[in-house]
Design an enzyme around this catalytic site. Structure first.
Site, PDB file in Angstrom:
ATOM      1  N   LYS A 189       0.841  -1.198   0.000  1.00 51.97           N
ATOM      2  CA  LYS A 189       0.000   0.000   0.000  1.00 51.97           C
ATOM      3  C   LYS A 189       0.873   1.245   0.000  1.00 51.97           C
ATOM      4  O   LYS A 189       1.577   1.512   0.966  1.00 51.97           O
ATOM      5  CB  LYS A 189      -0.925   0.042   1.219  1.00 51.97           C
ATOM      6  CG  LYS A 189      -1.994   1.123   1.046  1.00 51.97           C
ATOM      7  CD  LYS A 189      -2.611   1.592   2.331  1.00 51.97           C
ATOM      8  CE  LYS A 189      -1.746   2.569   3.068  1.00 51.97           C
ATOM      9  NZ  LYS A 189      -1.575   3.881   2.405  1.00 51.97           N
ATOM     10  N   SER A 241       5.621   6.648  10.578  1.00 52.65           N
ATOM     11  CA  SER A 241       5.761   7.324  11.864  1.00 52.65           C
ATOM     12  C   SER A 241       5.801   6.323  13.025  1.00 52.65           C
ATOM     13  O   SER A 241       5.225   5.234  12.943  1.00 52.65           O
ATOM     14  CB  SER A 241       4.592   8.289  12.068  1.00 52.65           C
ATOM     15  OG  SER A 241       3.377   7.581  12.101  1.00 52.65           O
ATOM     16  N   THR A 242       6.444   6.723  14.087  1.00 48.98           N
ATOM     17  CA  THR A 242       6.532   5.874  15.278  1.00 48.98           C
ATOM     18  C   THR A 242       5.136   5.623  15.847  1.00 48.98           C
ATOM     19  O   THR A 242       4.825   4.525  16.309  1.00 48.98           O
ATOM     20  CB  THR A 242       7.457   6.535  16.320  1.00 48.98           C
ATOM     21  OG1 THR A 242       8.765   6.616  15.751  1.00 48.98           O
ATOM     22  CG2 THR A 242       7.536   5.731  17.608  1.00 48.98           C
ATOM     23  N   GLU A 243       4.294   6.632  15.745  1.00 53.65           N
ATOM     24  CA  GLU A 243       2.931   6.506  16.275  1.00 53.65           C
ATOM     25  C   GLU A 243       2.167   5.362  15.584  1.00 53.65           C
ATOM     26  O   GLU A 243       1.573   4.500  16.250  1.00 53.65           O
ATOM     27  CB  GLU A 243       2.222   7.846  16.050  1.00 53.65           C
ATOM     28  CG  GLU A 243       0.864   7.951  16.646  1.00 53.65           C
ATOM     29  CD  GLU A 243       0.087   9.118  16.039  1.00 53.65           C
ATOM     30  OE1 GLU A 243       0.705   9.992  15.388  1.00 53.65           O
ATOM     31  OE2 GLU A 243      -1.144   9.124  16.201  1.00 53.65           O
ATOM     32  N   GLU A 262      10.276   0.292  10.471  1.00 58.13           N
ATOM     33  CA  GLU A 262      11.334   1.281  10.235  1.00 58.13           C
ATOM     34  C   GLU A 262      10.686   2.629  10.486  1.00 58.13           C
ATOM     35  O   GLU A 262       9.871   3.089   9.686  1.00 58.13           O
ATOM     36  CB  GLU A 262      11.867   1.127   8.810  1.00 58.13           C
ATOM     37  CG  GLU A 262      13.259   1.666   8.651  1.00 58.13           C
ATOM     38  CD  GLU A 262      13.242   3.120   8.271  1.00 58.13           C
ATOM     39  OE1 GLU A 262      13.330   3.969   9.197  1.00 58.13           O
ATOM     40  OE2 GLU A 262      13.138   3.418   7.088  1.00 58.13           O
ATOM     41  N   CYS A 296      13.765   9.899   7.223  1.00 58.00           N
ATOM     42  CA  CYS A 296      13.751   9.314   8.566  1.00 58.00           C
ATOM     43  C   CYS A 296      15.136   9.358   9.207  1.00 58.00           C
ATOM     44  O   CYS A 296      15.253   9.527  10.408  1.00 58.00           O
ATOM     45  CB  CYS A 296      13.219   7.898   8.531  1.00 58.00           C
ATOM     46  SG  CYS A 296      13.997   6.887   7.288  1.00 58.00           S
ATOM     47  N   GLU A 388      10.888  14.580  16.201  1.00 57.27           N
ATOM     48  CA  GLU A 388      11.151  14.571  14.765  1.00 57.27           C
ATOM     49  C   GLU A 388      10.304  15.661  14.106  1.00 57.27           C
ATOM     50  O   GLU A 388       9.089  15.677  14.249  1.00 57.27           O
ATOM     51  CB  GLU A 388      10.761  13.189  14.209  1.00 57.27           C
ATOM     52  CG  GLU A 388      11.075  12.999  12.761  1.00 57.27           C
ATOM     53  CD  GLU A 388      10.776  11.577  12.269  1.00 57.27           C
ATOM     54  OE1 GLU A 388       9.683  11.061  12.566  1.00 57.27           O
ATOM     55  OE2 GLU A 388      11.641  10.995  11.587  1.00 57.27           O
TER      56      GLU A 388
HETATM   57  P1  NAI Z   1       2.095   7.685   8.733  1.00 55.87           P
HETATM   58  O1  NAI Z   1       2.921   6.844   9.591  1.00 55.87           O
HETATM   59  O2  NAI Z   1       0.702   7.976   9.145  1.00 55.87           O
HETATM   60  O3  NAI Z   1       1.987   7.028   7.275  1.00 55.87           O
HETATM   61  C1  NAI Z   1       2.828   6.037   6.761  1.00 55.87           C
HETATM   62  C2  NAI Z   1       1.989   4.990   6.035  1.00 55.87           C
HETATM   63  O4  NAI Z   1       1.170   4.306   6.977  1.00 55.87           O
HETATM   64  C3  NAI Z   1       1.044   5.533   4.990  1.00 55.87           C
HETATM   65  O5  NAI Z   1       0.996   4.638   3.920  1.00 55.87           O
HETATM   66  C4  NAI Z   1      -0.285   5.545   5.710  1.00 55.87           C
HETATM   67  O6  NAI Z   1      -1.384   5.457   4.855  1.00 55.87           O
HETATM   68  C5  NAI Z   1      -0.188   4.324   6.559  1.00 55.87           C
HETATM   69  N1  NAI Z   1      -1.019   4.313   7.761  1.00 55.87           N
HETATM   70  C6  NAI Z   1      -1.487   5.365   8.477  1.00 55.87           C
HETATM   71  N2  NAI Z   1      -2.197   4.936   9.535  1.00 55.87           N
HETATM   72  C7  NAI Z   1      -2.183   3.589   9.497  1.00 55.87           C
HETATM   73  C8  NAI Z   1      -2.720   2.566  10.326  1.00 55.87           C
HETATM   74  N3  NAI Z   1      -3.409   2.855  11.419  1.00 55.87           N
HETATM   75  N4  NAI Z   1      -2.485   1.290  10.004  1.00 55.87           N
HETATM   76  C9  NAI Z   1      -1.770   0.985   8.913  1.00 55.87           C
HETATM   77  N5  NAI Z   1      -1.246   1.895   8.091  1.00 55.87           N
HETATM   78  C10 NAI Z   1      -1.436   3.185   8.380  1.00 55.87           C
HETATM   79  O7  NAI Z   1       2.851   9.019   8.463  1.00 55.87           O
HETATM   80  P2  NAI Z   1       2.220  10.408   7.948  1.00 55.87           P
HETATM   81  O8  NAI Z   1       0.903  10.675   8.555  1.00 55.87           O
HETATM   82  O9  NAI Z   1       2.271  10.384   6.483  1.00 55.87           O
HETATM   83  O10 NAI Z   1       3.257  11.438   8.526  1.00 55.87           O
HETATM   84  C11 NAI Z   1       3.166  11.861   9.869  1.00 55.87           C
HETATM   85  C12 NAI Z   1       4.525  12.040  10.470  1.00 55.87           C
HETATM   86  O11 NAI Z   1       5.182  10.779  10.517  1.00 55.87           O
HETATM   87  C13 NAI Z   1       5.458  12.908   9.681  1.00 55.87           C
HETATM   88  O12 NAI Z   1       5.312  14.244   9.996  1.00 55.87           O
HETATM   89  C14 NAI Z   1       6.786  12.386  10.098  1.00 55.87           C
HETATM   90  O13 NAI Z   1       7.189  13.001  11.286  1.00 55.87           O
HETATM   91  C15 NAI Z   1       6.555  10.936  10.325  1.00 55.87           C
HETATM   92  N6  NAI Z   1       6.967  10.105   9.200  1.00 55.87           N
HETATM   93  C16 NAI Z   1       8.106   9.394   9.306  1.00 55.87           C
HETATM   94  C17 NAI Z   1       8.533   8.631   8.252  1.00 55.87           C
HETATM   95  C18 NAI Z   1       9.778   7.853   8.339  1.00 55.87           C
HETATM   96  O14 NAI Z   1      10.227   7.347   7.310  1.00 55.87           O
HETATM   97  N7  NAI Z   1      10.356   7.706   9.470  1.00 55.87           N
HETATM   98  C19 NAI Z   1       7.813   8.574   6.992  1.00 55.87           C
HETATM   99  C20 NAI Z   1       6.595   9.323   6.999  1.00 55.87           C
HETATM  100  C21 NAI Z   1       6.216  10.068   8.071  1.00 55.87           C
END
Ligand code: NAI
Ligand code: MG
Length: 772
Positions: A189, A241-243, A262, A296, A388
């Site tokens: 996805k 995200s870590t969350e 990751e 990241c 972050e």
């Molecule tokens: P996110 O962690 O929400 O999204 C990453 C992926 O997870 C996307 O494909 C999203 O659709 C999916 N996702 C979201 N909620 C989910 C759930 N409950 N179960 C399964 N999949 C889910 O990150 P987002 O909202 O795009 O960005 C928020 C913050 O996260 C950013 O501001 C940044 O600080 C951090 N981030 C860190 C990344 C990294 O590589 N370490 C990459 C992207 C965001």
């Protein structure tokens, strides 16, 4: 502009890349991103928009995948998997074909990526796309080699993969290439902001002859992602995200699904006073302004040695002034657009909320752009040094001594990457092992390659992607594990007879026998109901004490493998001297005659891991730079282990020995049914020169110890071989600090010594470029 003016200003004129081909591709494909399932395009719905963040224009509609569509994709992947797993050579040819076709369509992929994400075309063209291609080439090789080099491993099955928006194509490659190489099939996805390069990739899969169902792509948002997490898959691989990573850990707890996470980072960028300052300044351009800081592993925390700080900041500011920010399709642009207004708002909010230090910002055009920013004079504990930001914002502080640099660097809940700048190789190589990170770049930054594992420790997640170390995340030991029978303690019919003497075995914490905090004990009976003794019931407080003892024994992790081997041999020798006594004890407790065999098994395990203690080598990865990436094996830290119930001595030792051989400190919960073998073992430990705190042993019900061990913030990993299936509790509680877990899911352990050694180590890749 006249030639004379150009000579005077040395300005760059615009050099825009054409978006025509990419826009045409979208138009030809209906202008909507949708699902690629079983080799065909599925439903296309304009559920939400994918925009070009640089202009705000809509590029395409995106279909939001439903749970049913996810199930359909998983079913297609399931059906295709057995045939796909059959021939490594066939897989190698398909992966090679993908790489070749990506090369052919490199320009389309780069432009699509830049349009959809806002990253400078220079980066998508020179970094994202070539690295993604390299990943498929490299893993074509792993597919070819799997049978000969990993003869005892097999595919996991169907892998669900969820990726973020910062490197849409590259993260897709990191996920899909190793999964496919090892014979898995996938459902991926993409992130909601950036689905379009995955569509081009799906097209390439068809052209490359990927069998239907092997690669499935379902577009959508977090809800679609959550549906994939809950689907009938064998693994979830997540970057983001870590969350959300934490939510996925909780959602998959106890399901038996493998998991790799990751997650975020707040990676330190350490500049010592003897560094090549100009190079270190230039490195920062790649560390924090590459991809607008939405990386990241971004070097987002600058730590500069005090003596050079003013000079360094001055040079850095003048370099910032020359960064060109604007139209990402312009080949002269260094800094492009932020992925989406939502992300821009988050960056703006975090920076405006800060009241500390001095902020220096260059300018940015109107729209979804954020200016390169430097904030100096922050304290190590300030929010911006800890959280972050995921934007082009560098936060800086100073340090005085190398040990202070390490202390500040490690003062974070994350542990993804770190950069060390010094012309003194001794200092740099002395610093690298001390940093809590999965990747360390010496005199460089953001170097990545398919041959070197990428991934972090602590709340940056677990698992590695790339290199030999990444393959274990997509394989399991061959064969099926049998269900494990619950082993229960023997009881007596007429209640607990009073024991005239207090023969309660204590706990073993910090090298001493310690009374349990709660003061309670359990009687232990023979099969015939004879009272054999009492063991203490450990509680949460005893676990805390044991963790403190482990922390006080950190020196163990710095000892040599040679020394650890000597101690393991010494334990074996002392156990051997009392073999008969232990064998009799085991026979009396279990009512079997297996005692002698079990003692023999335990001694063999001690010899095995004494042998490995100085032989479980790292690697020097052949990465395509002038230099090496040293994959160093490091201990995980403090490991909590619920031991096998059936084999009171051999079970304990087969888990303890690999863990301490690799330099970890352990807290062992002894066999619940037959704990006396473990309590007798205290004396062996006491006479074998094991430093206090390296091995701590608790007794008591596993069910009471599992969650406190798994949720303790200072325990780095939990293993469970207990016959009580506590996998769900452990995995759920582990989300607190995202520790690594290795649990049996109620099945007999299907593991060889390599499985133990791998669980007992982290791989740290130290990149060392060389040459002038
Ligand atoms: P996110 O962690 O929400 O999204 C990453 C992926 O997870 C996307 O494909 C999203 O659709 C999916 N996702 C979201 N909620 C989910 C759930 N409950 N179960 C399964 N999949 C889910 O990150 P987002 O909202 O795009 O960005 C928020 C913050 O996260 C950013 O501001 C940044 O600080 C951090 N981030 C860190 C990344 C990294 O590589 N370490 C990459 C992207 C965001
Ligand atoms: Mg977009």
């Amino acid at each position: 502009m006249t030639i004379k003016e150009i000579f005077d200003t040395m300005d760059y004129g615009p050099a825009p890349e054409s978006s025509k081909e990419a826009l045409q591709w979208l138009a030809d494909n209906g202008g909507i991103a949708g699902h690629y399932i079983n080799g065909k395009w599925g439903a296309l719905r304009d559920d939400f928009a994918s925009n070009n963040p640089a202009t705000g224009e809509k590029l395409a509609g995106v279909t939001k995948g439903t749970a049913d569509e996810i199930a359909e994709a998983v079913a297609a992947a399931r059906k295709a998997q057995p045939a796909w797993a059959k021939s490594g050579h066939k897989r190698a040819r398909v992966l090679y074909a993908i790489a070749r076709l990506m090369q052919k369509h490199a320009r389309l992929l780069a432009v699509m990526e830049t349009l959809d994400n806002g990253k400078p075309i220079r980066e998508s063209r020179d970094i994202d796309v070539p690295l993604a291609i390299r990943h498929f080439y490299h893993h074509a090789g792993f597919a070819q080699l799997m049978k000969s080099e990993l003869p005892d491993r097999e595919a996991l099955g169907v892998c669900g993969q969820i990726i973020p928006w910062n490197f849409p194509l590259l993260m897709l490659a990191w996920k899909i290439a190793p999964a496919l190489a090892m014979g898995n099939t996938v459902v991926l996805k993409p992130a909601e902001y950036t689905s379009l390069s995955a569509m081009v990739f799906a097209d390439i899969c068809t052209q490359a002859g990927v069998p239907p169902g092997v690669v499935n792509i379902v577009t959508g948002d977090g809800e679609t992602g959550a549906a994939l997490v809950n689907a009938e898959v064998n693994k979830i691989a997540f970057t983001g995200s870590t969350e959300v990573g934490r939510k996925i850990r909780e959602a998959t707890a106890g399901s038996g699904k493998a998991l790799s996470l990751e997650l975020g980072g707040k990676s330190p960028y350490i500049v010592f006073e003897d560094a090549d300052i100009d190079s270190a300044v230039e490195g920062l351009v790649d560390a924090i302004w590459f991809n607008q800081g939405q990386v990241c592993c971004a070097g987002s925390r600058l730590l500069v040695q005090e003596g050079i700080a003013d000079r360094f900041y001055a040079k850095l500011k003048s370099r910032m002034d020359t960064l060109r920010i604007g139209n990402p399709l312009d080949k002269c642009i260094d800094v492009g657009a932020i992925v989406d207004p939502v992300q821009l708002e988050q960056i703006t909010r975090m920076v405006s909320a800060n009241t500390e230090g001095d902020t220096y910002q260059t300018t940015a055009p109107e729209g979804c752009f954020y200016p390169p920013t430097l904030i100096t004079g922050l304290s190590a504990a300030s929010t911006l040094m800890q959280e972050e930001i995921f934007g082009p914002v560098l936060c800086a502080t100073t340090f005085r001594t190398p040990s202070e640099a390490v202390e500040i660097a490690n003062n974070t809940r994350y542990g993804l990457a770190a950069s060390v700048w010094s012309e003194n190789i001794n200092l740099a190589l002395d610093t690298a092992p001390k940093l809590a990170a999965g990747i360390v770049w010496i005199n460089g930054t953001n170097m990545m390659d398919a041959a070197a594992g990428f991934g972090g420790v602590r709340e940056s997640g677990f698992g590695r992607e790339g290199g030999w170390e990444g393959l274990s995340g997509y394989t399991k030991p061959s064969g099926t594990a049998k269900p494990l029978k619950k082993i229960t303690a023997f009881t007596t019919e007429d209640g607990t007879p009073a024991d005239p003497l207090d023969r309660t075995a204590k706990l073993y914490i910090g090298g001493k026998q310690a009374r349990p905090d709660g003061g309670y004990s359990n009687p232990v009976f023979s099969p015939k109901g004879k009272l054999l003794g009492h063991t203490s019931i450990a509680n949460r407080k005893d676990i805390r004490n044991a963790v403190e003892a482990c922390n006080a024994a950190k020196g163990w992790s710095k000892t040599t493998g040679h020394l650890r081997a000597q101690i393991l041999y010494y334990i074996a020798e002392n156990l051997s001297a009392r073999a008969d006594e232990f064998a009799t004890r085991i026979n009396t407790m279990t009512g079997t005659k297996t005692g002698a065999d079990e003692v023999e098994t335990a001694i063999r395990a001690l010899f095995t891991y004494a042998a490995w203690a100085d032989k479980y080598d790292g690697q020097a990865h052949g990465v395509p730079i002038r230099g090496v990436a040293l994959a160093m094996k490091e201990p995980v830290g403090n490991i909590g282990i619920l031991c096998d119930d059936a084999q009171p001595l051999a079970g304990l030792i087969s888990a303890m020995a690999p863990a301490i051989a690799m330099g970890n400190r352990v807290i062992l919960a002894a066999s619940e049914a037959f704990p006396l073998g473990a309590t007798d073992f205290y004396q062996i430990l006491e006479t074998s020169d094991v430093p206090a705190g390296v091995v701590n042993i608790l007794t008591g019900p596993h069910a009471d110890l599992a969650s406190p061990l798994a949720s303790h913030m200072d325990i780095d990993a939990v293993w469970s071989f207990s016959s009580s299936d506590l996998s769900a509790e452990i995995e759920k509680a582990s989300a607190a600090n995202l520790k690594r877990t290795w649990v049996n899911h109620g099945k007999a352990l299907n593991a060889d010594s390599h499985s133990y050694l791998q669980a007992a180590t982290e791989v740290k890749n130290i990149w060392i470029p060389y040459g002038e």
